[in-house]
Write a protein that holds these residues in place. Structure first.
Motif, PDB file in Angstrom:
ATOM      1  N   VAL A 118      39.363 -78.219 -42.459  1.00 50.95           N
ATOM      2  CA  VAL A 118      38.059 -77.753 -42.942  1.00 50.95           C
ATOM      3  C   VAL A 118      38.208 -76.381 -43.603  1.00 50.95           C
ATOM      4  N   ALA A 136      39.072 -76.651 -47.230  1.00 43.90           N
ATOM      5  CA  ALA A 136      37.884 -76.945 -48.039  1.00 43.90           C
ATOM      6  C   ALA A 136      36.977 -75.721 -48.135  1.00 43.90           C
ATOM      7  N   LEU A 137      36.762 -75.045 -47.019  1.00 45.70           N
ATOM      8  CA  LEU A 137      35.898 -73.862 -47.006  1.00 45.70           C
ATOM      9  C   LEU A 137      36.506 -72.725 -47.808  1.00 45.70           C
ATOM     10  N   LEU A 141      28.930 -79.528 -41.969  1.00 48.21           N
ATOM     11  CA  LEU A 141      29.851 -79.361 -43.086  1.00 48.21           C
ATOM     12  C   LEU A 141      29.333 -80.087 -44.334  1.00 48.21           C
ATOM     13  N   TYR A 160      26.173 -78.349 -45.764  1.00 48.23           N
ATOM     14  CA  TYR A 160      26.491 -77.144 -46.530  1.00 48.23           C
ATOM     15  C   TYR A 160      27.083 -77.508 -47.884  1.00 48.23           C
ATOM     16  N   GLY A 161      27.956 -78.522 -47.908  1.00 53.90           N
ATOM     17  CA  GLY A 161      28.513 -78.983 -49.181  1.00 53.90           C
ATOM     18  C   GLY A 161      27.428 -79.481 -50.115  1.00 53.90           C
ATOM     19  N   SER A 198      33.524 -76.183 -54.425  1.00 48.73           N
ATOM     20  CA  SER A 198      33.372 -75.973 -52.983  1.00 48.73           C
ATOM     21  C   SER A 198      32.463 -77.018 -52.373  1.00 48.73           C
ATOM     22  N   THR A 256      34.166 -80.448 -52.379  1.00 52.91           N
ATOM     23  CA  THR A 256      35.274 -80.430 -51.423  1.00 52.91           C
ATOM     24  C   THR A 256      34.763 -80.512 -49.990  1.00 52.91           C
ATOM     25  N   LEU A 257      33.703 -79.776 -49.676  1.00 46.31           N
ATOM     26  CA  LEU A 257      33.152 -79.804 -48.319  1.00 46.31           C
ATOM     27  C   LEU A 257      32.536 -81.160 -47.985  1.00 46.31           C
TER      28      LEU A 257
END
Length: 179
Positions: free
Chosen positions: A19, A22-23, A74, A77-78, A162, A165-166
């Motif tokens: 993670v 990604a972050l 997660l 947020y993405g 980002s 990806t998240l």
């Protein structure tokens, strides 16, 4: 016994490492990356410690739900980043402390179960938990920096990269962790 704890700490840190990569695509500086990595480490020390102290019963009841809370946080947020990227211009630096510090908490909830199991096996919570936290902090910082390097190589909007990806990480996390 020390080698077993080190190996277990490494294995427990792998979800956070993935993670973190990604972050790490989220544009923020080294200081914030260190803070986020320490937050990952802190929660990965607190949750197993709590699990070891309160026992197997609570860990089992939270275990299944905890995995999905982390995935939802997660992915949410993405999705927020993707929607924001599509609606606004590219920011110089993206820094949402509520997400950067909340995601490590939600991802470490499943370690309550691990801690409870370790408590049943008789491992010392006062030694194991800090070791787990330290390993996770280091692995998370490495992941954050790898993600940042990847974001510099891929020349698209960092906030859009980002977010995507998240979302991919959230979708793949259950596959990575076997659940």
């Amino acid at each position: 016994m020390i080698w077993e704890i080190l190996i277990l700490g490494f294995v427990l840190s792998l979800d956070n490492f993935r993670v973190s990569i990604a972050l790490g695509t989220v544009p923020f500086g080294l200081k914030r990356a260190v803070q986020v990595a320490l937050t990952f480490g802190l929660w990965d020390a607190i949750m197993p410690l709590t699990g070891m102290l309160i026992g197997h019963q609570i860990g089992e009841s939270v275990g299944d739900v905890a995995d999905w809370v982390g995935v939802a946080a997660l992915g949410g947020y993405g999705l927020y980043l993707v929607i924001s990227a599509l609606r606004n211009g590219e920011p110089d630096q993206l820094d949402h402390p509520w997400a950067l510090f909340g995601i490590p908490l939600t991802l470490s909830l499943d370690n309550l179960l691990a801690g409870a199991s370790l408590g049943v096996l008789g491992l010392s919570p006062w030694f194991s938990a800090p070791v787990f936290g330290a390993i996770t902090a280091v692995m998370s910082l490495v992941g954050l920096r790898l993600g940042r390097a990847a974001a510099r190589l891929i020349r698209i909007r960092s906030d859009l990269l980002s977010g995507v990806t998240l979302i991919i990480a959230a979708a793949a996390l259950p596959l990575w962790s076997g659940g």
